[in-house]
Write a protein that holds these residues in place. Structure first.
Motif, PDB file in Angstrom:
ATOM      1  N   LEU A 184      25.737  11.422  19.900  1.00 24.70           N
ATOM      2  CA  LEU A 184      25.789  10.600  21.109  1.00 24.70           C
ATOM      3  C   LEU A 184      24.809   9.437  21.063  1.00 24.70           C
ATOM      4  CD1 LEU A 184      26.213  13.319  23.894  1.00 24.70           C
ATOM      5  CD2 LEU A 184      27.949  11.920  22.777  1.00 24.70           C
ATOM      6  N   LEU A 187      26.425   6.833  19.044  1.00 23.37           N
ATOM      7  CA  LEU A 187      27.561   6.307  19.789  1.00 23.37           C
ATOM      8  C   LEU A 187      27.092   5.354  20.882  1.00 23.37           C
ATOM      9  CD1 LEU A 187      30.631   6.506  19.910  1.00 23.37           C
ATOM     10  CD2 LEU A 187      30.377   8.365  21.558  1.00 23.37           C
ATOM     11  N   GLU A 188      25.998   5.718  21.531  1.00 27.57           N
ATOM     12  CA  GLU A 188      25.445   4.851  22.573  1.00 27.57           C
ATOM     13  C   GLU A 188      24.946   3.539  21.966  1.00 27.57           C
ATOM     14  OE1 GLU A 188      24.225   3.263  26.109  1.00 27.57           O
ATOM     15  OE2 GLU A 188      25.553   4.977  25.720  1.00 27.57           O
ATOM     16  N   ARG A 245      27.914   1.436  21.412  1.00 28.02           N
ATOM     17  CA  ARG A 245      28.412   0.897  22.677  1.00 28.02           C
ATOM     18  C   ARG A 245      27.603  -0.318  23.117  1.00 28.02           C
ATOM     19  NH1 ARG A 245      27.536   0.709  27.993  1.00 28.02           N
ATOM     20  NH2 ARG A 245      25.483   1.654  27.727  1.00 28.02           N
ATOM     21  N   GLN A 246      26.288  -0.231  22.989  1.00 24.67           N
ATOM     22  CA  GLN A 246      25.427  -1.346  23.374  1.00 24.67           C
ATOM     23  C   GLN A 246      25.666  -2.564  22.466  1.00 24.67           C
ATOM     24  OE1 GLN A 246      21.379   0.041  23.470  1.00 24.67           O
ATOM     25  NE2 GLN A 246      21.783   1.583  25.058  1.00 24.67           N
ATOM     26  N   LEU A 259      36.275   6.443  18.421  1.00 25.10           N
ATOM     27  CA  LEU A 259      36.385   7.400  19.522  1.00 25.10           C
ATOM     28  C   LEU A 259      37.603   8.304  19.355  1.00 25.10           C
ATOM     29  CD1 LEU A 259      35.495   5.073  22.547  1.00 25.10           C
ATOM     30  CD2 LEU A 259      34.090   6.931  21.632  1.00 25.10           C
ATOM     31  N   LEU A 269      35.161  12.339  25.980  1.00 26.33           N
ATOM     32  CA  LEU A 269      34.306  11.358  25.309  1.00 26.33           C
ATOM     33  C   LEU A 269      34.956   9.978  25.330  1.00 26.33           C
ATOM     34  CD1 LEU A 269      31.576  11.438  23.688  1.00 26.33           C
ATOM     35  CD2 LEU A 269      32.988  11.481  21.626  1.00 26.33           C
ATOM     36  N   ALA A 302      34.646   8.528  28.798  1.00 26.28           N
ATOM     37  CA  ALA A 302      33.268   8.181  29.140  1.00 26.28           C
ATOM     38  C   ALA A 302      32.822   6.880  28.476  1.00 26.28           C
ATOM     39  CB  ALA A 302      32.339   9.328  28.743  1.00 26.28           C
ATOM     40  N   TYR A 303      33.276   6.659  27.253  1.00 24.01           N
ATOM     41  CA  TYR A 303      32.755   5.527  26.493  1.00 24.01           C
ATOM     42  C   TYR A 303      33.700   4.322  26.415  1.00 24.01           C
ATOM     43  CZ  TYR A 303      28.513   7.807  24.916  1.00 24.01           C
ATOM     44  OH  TYR A 303      27.277   8.389  24.875  1.00 24.01           O
TER      45      TYR A 303
END
Length: 715
Positions: free
Chosen positions: A6, A9-10, A13-14, A40, A48, A51-52
């Motif tokens: 995660l 993954l975060e 995403r950023q 994803l 998941l 959420a993303y």
């Protein structure tokens, strides 16, 4: 990176949010979103995924809806819609599902259209009569490259308050590119000067609005100069109600900056390669580029053709904008109806009726003079490998790429003489062009006056000799003539089997491209031929020359056109099965000289077509005895036969004399010297003719000598 990590993954995403904020390219944004979505989806975890990706869904949906596969490598498009289809299966919300389904279907339909074009088909839709230009999108790290085709809309108005001509670019993101601004000024200056004398001077200045129709972001550089210049010319005509109507052909794109003199400058190697690729993956059929970039573009096209060999895209190199304006296959320039145009001018400028009548009479001459679009000739000598199709005024109408470049033994004017014919075969007042050896193919093409294909013809047939069986692939390498026979325009052409000596002469219907007759076969190369009534008996003869493989000698023959069937006399292993020797008027062998035997194992041959000297009533034949015999120039012998072949005059050029005499003096060849009567007698005694049963000496007696030549009477 494991997808279930995660933290990683975060971080991704950023990074994606940063990319979407900093990079304005829609295609680049869509690729980054597709990559993130693909990661994803591999987790197979809908929670998941929700959420993303939910925060990116509106942006993704909009980009997908606006995406076009044209201008982009098909592999990239396949990746985009395949990931979208996988994501669609996870979407439960009906409105989102419907929107994504619509976008995916649209992309796949466009993609199918692109694949059809790449396989040699044509698009069912057109880009319209606007001049497109390719725009390149790329990331700062050059990781991704995209191309798309843009158009511009121009509007002109006058403002009393302006102190100079002013330009407004839309969209305007508050940034200005110097090269773009400089190109706008140069194109504007050229366009105004183009109409010098046609537009009255005014104390008011123009406001010119230039709209980039796709509005993708900040536009830089001047490579849209060709499109901009043509656009300015069109809009000035409309604004000032000039009589000309300028219309562009459809599915045409261009690239290249234009200076105030109209000269088109190179866009650079890297840029032209990428723009050719972008245009290759589009609906465009003709791509106008700077002439200086033609070699690079051709190399890139050849590379792309390895993957999609059937894609039809013509690359046209233009050195100056006026050359483009003169080409009727690209730019149509016509005059408005003189009465309607004159009426508008009368209302606007209070022209007198007398002046209007005068315009009717004086304009007709210039209309024909300036806008003749009927091809009458082709210039092959300006640029190797390119034929420039000309009208009677010498203006280039359009061009043909991928013509062969002749070897040094051929004069270009002679070599290309039999590669094309121009003839109005359907009587509509517009000439058709018949072409062979274009693009290194064996195909015979018929094009209409604008360069569009009317028909094409490929010849296939299997023939055999007692020794071997040949392939069915033939290359049409020569167009002999077009004659009217029994009410049909017959196109006479010569072909050759792909790698061997079978050479048929074919008769083809010039109007339809259908084969009429293929019953004459020669066992050796036909290097040239003509059709003429040489004996004035009211019947046409075919006079041809080349080399006989079986007899290992150059030849020349004459035969009546209506008797053109059968084969040539030769040895058994070179005789075609089920073929009789044709009923020749003359079949003559011009054997190798002793110099040719010394220099090469290959037999001699003729070069170019037989040449007619009308005033002297002679048929000129030239043999090549060696390709690089003297100062890298061919060694040749000239034979000039009278029309009835009862007399011949032989001329020995200086290079042949010098080369042979040097070998005689060094005892490598036997006496006599080349300029003596003894050597010339030897040459004439070697000439043989077919008497219907066998080859016999053609000129056994009565030799008259002249300086450097020999005249022989056939008794």
């Amino acid at each position: 990176m494991a997808i279930n990590n995660l933290a990683a993954l975060e971080e991704r995403r950023q990074h994606l949010n940063q990319v979407l904020a900093e990079f304005g390219s829609p295609n680049f944004q869509l690729i980054e979103l597709t990559i993130f979505l693909s990661h994803l989806l591999t987790a197979n975890n809908n929670s998941l995924l929700s959420a993303y990706f939910t925060e990116f869904l509106p942006k993704y949906s909009t980009l997908l809806k606006n995406y076009s596969p044209f201008g982009i490598d098909p592999l990239q498009t396949e990746s985009i819609y395949s990931i979208a289809e996988k994501y669609l299966k996870t979407v439960n919300e009906e409105a989102v599902n419907n929107e994504l389904s619509f976008s995916i279907t649209k992309i796949k339909n466009q993609f199918d259209e692109l694949k059809k074009i790449l396989e040699g088909g044509t698009s069912e839709s057109s880009t319209g009569n606007c001049l497109l230009f390719p725009v390149l999108e790329k990331s700062d790290d050059d990781k991704y490259f995209f191309g798309f085709l843009e158009t511009i809309t121009i509007s002109i108005s006058k403002r009393i308050s302006l102190t100079e001509d002013t330009f407004v670019v839309v969209p305007d993101f508050g940034q200005s590119d110097n090269r773009l601004n400089q190109q706008i000024q140069s194109s504007w200056d050229f366009a105004k000067n183009y109409f010098a004398g046609s537009i009255k001077a005014s104390k008011h200045f123009h406001e010119v609005v230039i709209r980039f129709n796709k509005k993708y972001g900040i536009y830089e550089g001047g490579s849209f100069g060709i499109a901009l210049t043509i656009g300015f010319i069109q809009e000035l005509i409309r604004f000032y109600n000039l009589r000309d109507v300028v219309t562009l052909g459809s599915n045409i794109a261009s690239t290249g900056s234009v200076n105030e003199k109209g000269e088109i400058d190179s866009v650079g190697v890297e840029s032209i390669e990428k723009k050719v690729e972008a245009v290759f993956y589009s609906k465009v059929q003709r791509f106008i580029i700077p002439f200086s970039d033609l070699a690079t573009a051709t190399k890139r096209i050849n590379l792309l053709h390895k993957k999609y060999p059937k894609r039809e895209l013509e690359i046209i190199g233009i050195p100056i904008i006026s050359d483009l304006i003169d080409r009727r296959s690209l730019v149509s320039i016509k005059k408005q109806n003189i009465i309607k145009w004159g009426a508008k001018k009368t209302l606007k400028n209070k022209l007198s009726i007398a002046l209007l009548v005068l315009l009717v009479f004086t304009s007709s001459y210039f209309l024909v003079k300036d806008f003749d679009d009927n091809p009458v000739g082709i210039d092959f000598q300006s640029v190797p490998g390119i034929g420039f199709v000309k009208n009677k005024l010498g203006k280039t109408l359009w061009e043909i790429n991928e013509f062969p470049v002749p070897g040094k033994e051929y004069a270009p004017s002679h070599y290309f003489k039999n590669k094309f014919k121009i003839f109005d075969t359907d009587g509509d007042g517009k000439n058709e062009l018949f072409l062979c050896e274009v693009g290194r193919s064996g195909t015979l093409f018929c094009l209409n006056s604008t360069g569009s294909l009317k028909w094409k013809f490929d010849y296939r047939r299997i023939v055999e000799t007692p020794k071997e069986k040949f392939s069915d692939f033939y290359r049409i390498h020569m167009i002999v003539d077009i004659i009217k026979n029994n009410g049909v325009n017959e196109l006479i052409v010569a072909a050759q089997e792909a790698h061997h000596y079978p050479n048929p002469i074919l008769k083809i219907n010039a109007a339809t491209g259908e084969l009429i007759d293929d019953s004459f076969w020669h066992p050796g190369g036909i290097q040239g031929a003509l059709v003429k009534d040489i004996d004035n008996d009211g019947k046409l003869e075919v006079v041809a020359a080349g080399n006989s493989n079986g007899k290992k000698s150059a030849f020349v023959f004459s035969i009546e056109y209506d008797k053109l069937n059968g084969t040539a006399p030769t040895i058994k292993n070179y005789t075609f099965l089920n073929q009789q020797v044709a009923d020749f008027d003359q079949y003559i062998l011009l054997p190798k000289t002793d110099l040719s035997f010394f220099l090469t194992e290959k037999y001699n041959s003729t070069v170019n077509s037989p040449h007619i000297e009308e005033t002297k009533q002679l048929i000129d034949i030239k043999t090549i005895e060696d390709i690089v015999g003297y100062r890298n120039y061919p060694l040749e012998i000239y034979y000039d036969f009278t029309f009835d072949f009862s007399d011949v005059r032989i001329t020995i050029p200086e290079g042949f004399v010098y080369k042979r005499d040097s070998l005689v003096r060094s005892s490598k060849l036997d006496m006599p010297l080349t300029g003596t009567s003894e050597y010339k007698e030897k040459l004439q005694r070697n000439i043989q003719r077919w008497n219907g049963k066998e080859f016999v000496q053609m000129f056994p007696q009565n030799v008259e000598m002249n300086e450097g030549t020999i005249s022989i009477q056939n008794k």
